[in-house]
Design a protein around this motif. Structure first.
Motif, PDB file in Angstrom:
ATOM      1  N   GLY A  74      61.223  44.003  40.093  1.00 54.52           N
ATOM      2  CA  GLY A  74      61.785  43.971  41.449  1.00 54.52           C
ATOM      3  C   GLY A  74      60.829  43.321  42.433  1.00 54.52           C
ATOM      4  O   GLY A  74      59.888  42.634  42.045  1.00 54.52           O
ATOM      5  N   ASP A  75      61.095  43.529  43.709  1.00 51.31           N
ATOM      6  CA  ASP A  75      60.295  42.903  44.768  1.00 51.31           C
ATOM      7  C   ASP A  75      59.043  43.736  45.033  1.00 51.31           C
ATOM      8  O   ASP A  75      59.121  44.831  45.593  1.00 51.31           O
ATOM      9  CB  ASP A  75      61.140  42.788  46.042  1.00 51.31           C
ATOM     10  N   LEU A  76      57.900  43.183  44.629  1.00 46.78           N
ATOM     11  CA  LEU A  76      56.628  43.912  44.804  1.00 46.78           C
ATOM     12  C   LEU A  76      55.875  43.441  46.053  1.00 46.78           C
ATOM     13  O   LEU A  76      54.786  43.946  46.330  1.00 46.78           O
ATOM     14  CB  LEU A  76      55.745  43.714  43.557  1.00 46.78           C
ATOM     15  N   THR A  77      56.434  42.471  46.782  1.00 47.57           N
ATOM     16  CA  THR A  77      55.678  41.917  47.919  1.00 47.57           C
ATOM     17  C   THR A  77      55.358  42.931  49.022  1.00 47.57           C
ATOM     18  O   THR A  77      54.349  42.767  49.704  1.00 47.57           O
ATOM     19  CB  THR A  77      56.373  40.675  48.532  1.00 47.57           C
ATOM     20  N   PRO A  78      56.181  43.998  49.222  1.00 45.22           N
ATOM     21  CA  PRO A  78      55.808  44.959  50.267  1.00 45.22           C
ATOM     22  C   PRO A  78      54.466  45.668  49.986  1.00 45.22           C
ATOM     23  O   PRO A  78      53.894  46.273  50.890  1.00 45.22           O
ATOM     24  CB  PRO A  78      56.958  45.971  50.267  1.00 45.22           C
ATOM     25  N   LEU A  79      53.992  45.567  48.746  1.00 42.51           N
ATOM     26  CA  LEU A  79      52.722  46.232  48.411  1.00 42.51           C
ATOM     27  C   LEU A  79      51.516  45.460  48.947  1.00 42.51           C
ATOM     28  O   LEU A  79      50.433  46.024  49.109  1.00 42.51           O
ATOM     29  CB  LEU A  79      52.574  46.352  46.885  1.00 42.51           C
ATOM     30  N   PHE A  80      51.694  44.154  49.202  1.00 41.26           N
ATOM     31  CA  PHE A  80      50.533  43.296  49.493  1.00 41.26           C
ATOM     32  C   PHE A  80      50.359  43.032  50.985  1.00 41.26           C
ATOM     33  O   PHE A  80      51.335  42.823  51.715  1.00 41.26           O
ATOM     34  CB  PHE A  80      50.663  41.973  48.736  1.00 41.26           C
ATOM     35  N   SER A  81      49.085  43.008  51.388  1.00 37.66           N
ATOM     36  CA  SER A  81      48.758  42.734  52.796  1.00 37.66           C
ATOM     37  C   SER A  81      48.409  41.276  53.036  1.00 37.66           C
ATOM     38  O   SER A  81      48.260  40.875  54.193  1.00 37.66           O
ATOM     39  CB  SER A  81      47.568  43.594  53.229  1.00 37.66           C
ATOM     40  N   GLY A  82      48.223  40.494  51.961  1.00 30.35           N
ATOM     41  CA  GLY A  82      47.894  39.086  52.165  1.00 30.35           C
ATOM     42  C   GLY A  82      47.688  38.357  50.857  1.00 30.35           C
ATOM     43  O   GLY A  82      47.497  38.972  49.798  1.00 30.35           O
ATOM     44  N   TYR A  83      47.749  37.022  50.939  1.00 30.82           N
ATOM     45  CA  TYR A  83      47.672  36.154  49.753  1.00 30.82           C
ATOM     46  C   TYR A  83      46.680  35.031  50.024  1.00 30.82           C
ATOM     47  O   TYR A  83      46.671  34.460  51.124  1.00 30.82           O
ATOM     48  CB  TYR A  83      49.046  35.532  49.469  1.00 30.82           C
ATOM     49  N   PHE A  84      45.894  34.663  49.014  1.00 27.78           N
ATOM     50  CA  PHE A  84      44.914  33.579  49.159  1.00 27.78           C
ATOM     51  C   PHE A  84      45.009  32.662  47.948  1.00 27.78           C
ATOM     52  O   PHE A  84      45.161  33.120  46.815  1.00 27.78           O
ATOM     53  CB  PHE A  84      43.495  34.151  49.286  1.00 27.78           C
ATOM     54  N   ASP A  85      44.904  31.366  48.215  1.00 23.99           N
ATOM     55  CA  ASP A  85      44.929  30.380  47.132  1.00 23.99           C
ATOM     56  C   ASP A  85      43.725  29.452  47.277  1.00 23.99           C
ATOM     57  O   ASP A  85      42.769  29.767  48.008  1.00 23.99           O
ATOM     58  CB  ASP A  85      46.275  29.636  47.100  1.00 23.99           C
ATOM     59  N   THR A  86      43.760  28.306  46.616  1.00 26.48           N
ATOM     60  CA  THR A  86      42.574  27.437  46.602  1.00 26.48           C
ATOM     61  C   THR A  86      42.322  26.762  47.951  1.00 26.48           C
ATOM     62  O   THR A  86      41.312  26.075  48.109  1.00 26.48           O
ATOM     63  CB  THR A  86      42.687  26.372  45.496  1.00 26.48           C
ATOM     64  N   THR A  87      43.217  26.957  48.918  1.00 21.03           N
ATOM     65  CA  THR A  87      42.901  26.467  50.262  1.00 21.03           C
ATOM     66  C   THR A  87      41.792  27.321  50.886  1.00 21.03           C
ATOM     67  O   THR A  87      41.211  26.943  51.902  1.00 21.03           O
ATOM     68  CB  THR A  87      44.144  26.425  51.182  1.00 21.03           C
ATOM     69  N   SER A  88      41.489  28.482  50.276  1.00 20.66           N
ATOM     70  CA  SER A  88      40.319  29.282  50.703  1.00 20.66           C
ATOM     71  C   SER A  88      39.070  28.877  49.932  1.00 20.66           C
ATOM     72  O   SER A  88      37.994  29.420  50.173  1.00 20.66           O
ATOM     73  CB  SER A  88      40.574  30.777  50.477  1.00 20.66           C
ATOM     74  N   GLY A  89      39.226  27.963  48.967  1.00 20.42           N
ATOM     75  CA  GLY A  89      38.106  27.499  48.150  1.00 20.42           C
ATOM     76  C   GLY A  89      38.357  27.758  46.682  1.00 20.42           C
ATOM     77  O   GLY A  89      39.235  28.549  46.325  1.00 20.42           O
ATOM     78  N   PRO A  90      37.597  27.080  45.792  1.00 22.69           N
ATOM     79  CA  PRO A  90      37.765  27.268  44.333  1.00 22.69           C
ATOM     80  C   PRO A  90      37.367  28.685  43.904  1.00 22.69           C
ATOM     81  O   PRO A  90      36.486  29.294  44.503  1.00 22.69           O
ATOM     82  CB  PRO A  90      36.798  26.245  43.731  1.00 22.69           C
ATOM     83  N   LYS A  91      38.014  29.173  42.858  1.00 18.39           N
ATOM     84  CA  LYS A  91      37.818  30.573  42.474  1.00 18.39           C
ATOM     85  C   LYS A  91      36.466  30.860  41.827  1.00 18.39           C
ATOM     86  O   LYS A  91      36.115  32.014  41.657  1.00 18.39           O
ATOM     87  CB  LYS A  91      38.947  31.013  41.538  1.00 18.39           C
ATOM     88  N   ARG A  92      35.751  29.791  41.446  1.00 16.01           N
ATOM     89  CA  ARG A  92      34.448  30.031  40.802  1.00 16.01           C
ATOM     90  C   ARG A  92      33.292  29.856  41.772  1.00 16.01           C
ATOM     91  O   ARG A  92      32.138  29.763  41.353  1.00 16.01           O
ATOM     92  CB  ARG A  92      34.304  29.128  39.581  1.00 16.01           C
ATOM     93  N   GLU A  93      33.594  29.777  43.077  1.00 14.20           N
ATOM     94  CA  GLU A  93      32.530  29.611  44.089  1.00 14.20           C
ATOM     95  C   GLU A  93      32.448  30.835  44.987  1.00 14.20           C
ATOM     96  O   GLU A  93      33.475  31.301  45.516  1.00 14.20           O
ATOM     97  CB  GLU A  93      32.814  28.364  44.934  1.00 14.20           C
ATOM     98  N   ALA A  94      31.220  31.343  45.174  1.00 13.09           N
ATOM     99  CA  ALA A  94      31.010  32.569  45.961  1.00 13.09           C
ATOM    100  C   ALA A  94      31.529  32.425  47.388  1.00 13.09           C
ATOM    101  O   ALA A  94      32.069  33.382  47.965  1.00 13.09           O
ATOM    102  CB  ALA A  94      29.527  32.928  45.955  1.00 13.09           C
ATOM    103  N   GLN A  95      31.400  31.225  47.959  1.00  7.10           N
ATOM    104  CA  GLN A  95      31.812  31.027  49.353  1.00  7.10           C
ATOM    105  C   GLN A  95      33.301  31.365  49.558  1.00  7.10           C
ATOM    106  O   GLN A  95      33.682  31.859  50.625  1.00  7.10           O
ATOM    107  CB  GLN A  95      31.523  29.575  49.778  1.00  7.10           C
ATOM    108  N   SER A  96      34.116  31.134  48.538  1.00  8.94           N
ATOM    109  CA  SER A  96      35.554  31.417  48.651  1.00  8.94           C
ATOM    110  C   SER A  96      35.789  32.910  48.896  1.00  8.94           C
ATOM    111  O   SER A  96      36.670  33.293  49.673  1.00  8.94           O
ATOM    112  CB  SER A  96      36.281  31.006  47.366  1.00  8.94           C
ATOM    113  N   TYR A  97      34.994  33.735  48.223  1.00 11.40           N
ATOM    114  CA  TYR A  97      35.153  35.192  48.362  1.00 11.40           C
ATOM    115  C   TYR A  97      34.636  35.656  49.726  1.00 11.40           C
ATOM    116  O   TYR A  97      35.210  36.562  50.342  1.00 11.40           O
ATOM    117  CB  TYR A  97      34.449  35.908  47.193  1.00 11.40           C
ATOM    118  N   ALA A  98      33.572  34.995  50.194  1.00 15.78           N
ATOM    119  CA  ALA A  98      33.076  35.276  51.543  1.00 15.78           C
ATOM    120  C   ALA A  98      34.146  34.895  52.572  1.00 15.78           C
ATOM    121  O   ALA A  98      34.372  35.622  53.554  1.00 15.78           O
ATOM    122  CB  ALA A  98      31.776  34.510  51.792  1.00 15.78           C
ATOM    123  N   ASN A  99      34.821  33.771  52.340  1.00 18.08           N
ATOM    124  CA  ASN A  99      35.890  33.340  53.254  1.00 18.08           C
ATOM    125  C   ASN A  99      37.008  34.380  53.316  1.00 18.08           C
ATOM    126  O   ASN A  99      37.540  34.689  54.386  1.00 18.08           O
ATOM    127  CB  ASN A  99      36.486  32.004  52.791  1.00 18.08           C
TER     128      ASN A  99
END
Ligand SMILES: CSCCC(=O)C(=O)COP(=O)(O)O
Ligand SMILES: [Mg+2]
Length: 227
Positions: A143-168
């Motif tokens: 079913g629709d699980l989106t009400p559980l989430f407060s936000g979404y992040f993709d590679t526009t926040s940076g590559p997943k293997r770079e620490a700076q992305s998590y800081a962002n």
């Protein structure tokens, strides 16, 4: 520092790698050429085609050549932001037509619901576009699980293997990195999140160990208050 938020990867973590590789990627490879030909002039599509020409170093590529580049990137699982954006648009058609249903492991569904009930804020960070993330959780087999989430992040926040992305991401959600628990099946992603100060938990669905990180085979074994 007590954990306040949980940030989760999708492929291999909440959802089966096989769903992405055997269902989503082939669907995109099959339908993307016609989609691009039909919508090449649409502003949001044209923007991504221009980004493919730029990232592929082929500024003069025509639409057919751009499609060829995109199909090559799908085949090699390139986490290129314009490919991911276009895949999201193509998958939207599949979800809307009822041809796709998002796979989310039942243990992940149960834990996400429980953590949400217990007051943890839940966020997603995936190489899939934010549109694709909303679709896999919004049109899931559970079913629709989106009400559980407060936000979404993709590679526009940076590559997943770079620490700076998590800081962002920590900065974007105004929660200190030390109060965020990151879940992933990829050790380089866990290492990067830890470098940024996050707590980490590895998911190894087939068993095994993600070197240097607490590793489990199911969300049922994760207790966020134990980190
Ligand atoms: C959002 S579902 C599609 C997943 C996808 O395209 C992908 O590349 C998976 O990346 P992840 O960061 O979730 O492992
Ligand atoms: Mg993953």
């Amino acid at each position: 520092m007590p954990i306040k938020a949980i940030l989760t990867d999708i492929e291999g973590t909440t959802s089966a790698v096989s769903f992405v590789f055997d269902v989503l990627f082939p669907y995109a490879a099959k339908h993307l050429p016609a989609f691009v030909r039909l919508h090449a002039e649409r502003a949001d599509v044209a923007e991504q085609l221009a980004a493919v020409r730029r990232d592929g170093n082929e500024p003069n590529a025509d639409v057919e050549r751009v499609i060829e580049i995109l199909l090559g990137w799908i085949a090699e699982d390139r986490k290129a932001t314009p490919l991911k954006a276009l895949q999201g648009m193509v998958w939207e058609q599949g979800y809307q037509a009822g041809q796709l249903k998002g796979h989310v492991y039942p243990d992940a569904v149960d834990a996400l619901k429980r953590w949400h009930r217990d007051g943890f804020q839940l966020f997603v960070y995936s190489s899939g576009s934010i549109q694709a993330q909303r679709l896999i959780f919004g049109c899931s087999e559970a079913g629709d699980l989106t009400p559980l989430f407060s936000g979404y992040f993709d590679t526009t926040s940076g590559p997943k293997r770079e620490a700076q992305s998590y800081a962002n991401i920590s900065q974007a959600i105004s929660i200190e990195a030390g109060q965020i628990l990151f879940l992933s099946d990829i050790v380089e992603e866990l290492d990067a999140a830890r470098t940024a100060g996050m707590a980490t938990c590895g998911l190894a669905r087939e068993g095994g160990e993600l070197a240097g990180h607490v590793t489990v085979d199911s969300f049922a074994r994760i207790d966020p208050s134990a980190f």
